[in-house]
Design a protein around this motif. Structure first.
Motif, PDB file in Angstrom:
ATOM      1  N   UNK A   7      75.724  45.792  70.694  1.00  0.00           N
ATOM      2  CA  UNK A   7      75.129  45.097  69.455  1.00  0.00           C
ATOM      3  C   UNK A   7      73.608  45.029  69.407  1.00  0.00           C
ATOM      4  N   UNK A   8      72.900  45.260  70.169  1.00  0.00           N
ATOM      5  CA  UNK A   8      71.413  45.670  69.976  1.00  0.00           C
ATOM      6  C   UNK A   8      70.976  46.908  69.763  1.00  0.00           C
ATOM      7  N   UNK A   9      71.901  47.839  70.332  1.00  0.00           N
ATOM      8  CA  UNK A   9      71.771  49.046  69.612  1.00  0.00           C
ATOM      9  C   UNK A   9      72.069  49.302  67.950  1.00  0.00           C
ATOM     10  N   UNK A  32      69.095  58.223  67.906  1.00  0.00           N
ATOM     11  CA  UNK A  32      69.148  58.374  69.449  1.00  0.00           C
ATOM     12  C   UNK A  32      67.885  58.545  70.153  1.00  0.00           C
ATOM     13  N   UNK A  33      66.830  59.411  69.351  1.00  0.00           N
ATOM     14  CA  UNK A  33      65.936  59.645  69.873  1.00  0.00           C
ATOM     15  C   UNK A  33      64.858  58.327  70.048  1.00  0.00           C
ATOM     16  N   UNK A  34      65.063  57.401  68.861  1.00  0.00           N
ATOM     17  CA  UNK A  34      64.540  56.091  68.704  1.00  0.00           C
ATOM     18  C   UNK A  34      64.946  55.260  69.718  1.00  0.00           C
ATOM     19  N   UNK A  35      66.389  55.078  69.942  1.00  0.00           N
ATOM     20  CA  UNK A  35      66.993  53.931  70.752  1.00  0.00           C
ATOM     21  C   UNK A  35      66.965  54.483  72.097  1.00  0.00           C
ATOM     22  N   UNK A  40      75.933  60.740  71.342  1.00  0.00           N
ATOM     23  CA  UNK A  40      77.460  60.327  71.009  1.00  0.00           C
ATOM     24  C   UNK A  40      77.612  59.011  70.997  1.00  0.00           C
ATOM     25  N   UNK A  41      76.824  57.953  71.644  1.00  0.00           N
ATOM     26  CA  UNK A  41      76.824  56.485  71.565  1.00  0.00           C
ATOM     27  C   UNK A  41      76.567  56.146  70.322  1.00  0.00           C
ATOM     28  N   UNK A  42      75.530  56.828  69.720  1.00  0.00           N
ATOM     29  CA  UNK A  42      74.905  56.280  68.213  1.00  0.00           C
ATOM     30  C   UNK A  42      76.198  56.666  67.294  1.00  0.00           C
ATOM     31  N   UNK A  43      76.823  57.954  67.445  1.00  0.00           N
ATOM     32  CA  UNK A  43      77.864  58.206  66.651  1.00  0.00           C
ATOM     33  C   UNK A  43      78.902  57.226  66.814  1.00  0.00           C
ATOM     34  N   UNK A  80      80.310  41.370  64.885  1.00  0.00           N
ATOM     35  CA  UNK A  80      81.796  41.636  64.654  1.00  0.00           C
ATOM     36  C   UNK A  80      82.156  42.720  64.446  1.00  0.00           C
ATOM     37  N   UNK A  81      81.191  43.622  63.849  1.00  0.00           N
ATOM     38  CA  UNK A  81      81.494  45.300  63.927  1.00  0.00           C
ATOM     39  C   UNK A  81      81.661  45.826  65.084  1.00  0.00           C
ATOM     40  N   UNK A  82      80.776  45.654  66.066  1.00  0.00           N
ATOM     41  CA  UNK A  82      80.587  46.552  67.405  1.00  0.00           C
ATOM     42  C   UNK A  82      80.882  45.771  68.667  1.00  0.00           C
ATOM     43  N   UNK A  83      81.187  44.674  68.545  1.00  0.00           N
ATOM     44  CA  UNK A  83      81.558  43.957  69.973  1.00  0.00           C
ATOM     45  C   UNK A  83      83.120  43.966  70.174  1.00  0.00           C
ATOM     46  N   UNK A  84      83.578  44.230  71.404  1.00  0.00           N
ATOM     47  CA  UNK A  84      84.777  44.092  71.553  1.00  0.00           C
ATOM     48  C   UNK A  84      85.325  42.703  72.003  1.00  0.00           C
ATOM     49  N   UNK A  85      84.323  41.794  71.833  1.00  0.00           N
ATOM     50  CA  UNK A  85      84.954  40.280  72.015  1.00  0.00           C
ATOM     51  C   UNK A  85      85.376  39.873  71.013  1.00  0.00           C
TER      52      UNK A  85
END
Length: 138
Positions: A7-9, A32-35, A40-43, A80-85
């Protein structure tokens, strides 16, 4: 209970895209360099944001852009877009003892309260936009 760092990413990604969009083409490597995580996680998160209609992705020099203005993207949209909850945020223990006076009534005592807490959290997230977050950085 803990909401994952996805979520925060995702909020970081969206803010980064807005902040740098006029200066450069946004790539997963740059973000990814900023985060500070693997591209791969960013993608993976970008794909989730794309599926939710928050970002658009074009190959080559186009890069990643926002699909709509920051003021039209809420923290809830991102969550809602990124969390699996999905559904209930609070998971209830499965086998309270029905022969115990507490065990037999714990669900009825807690269910509505937990649903109310989740509703308040979600409503607050709906009231905060990505623009609100971005403006704190600018």
């Amino acid at each position: 209970m803990q909401i994952s760092s996805r979520f925060t990413i995702a909020v970081h990604i969206i803010t980064c895209i807005d902040y740098f969009h006029e200066e450069r083409s946004m790539t997963s490597d740059f973000i990814a360099s900023s985060v500070g995580v693997n591209p791969v996680m960013i993608r993976q998160i970008i794909l989730q944001l794309k599926a939710a209609g928050i970002v658009e992705v074009s190959r080559g020099k186009g890069g990643i852009i926002l699909s709509r203005p920051l003021e039209d993207i809420t923290l809830y949209d991102i969550y809602e877009a990124v969390e699996s909850v999905k559904g209930r945020l609070f998971r209830f223990h499965e086998n309270p003892n029905p022969d115990c006076p507490v065990g037999k009534k714990i669900h009825s005592a807690l269910d509505e309260t937990l649903d109310d807490i989740q509703a308040v959290l979600e409503e607050k997230m709906r009231s905060i936009t990505a623009r609100d977050i971005s403006s704190k950085i600018l």
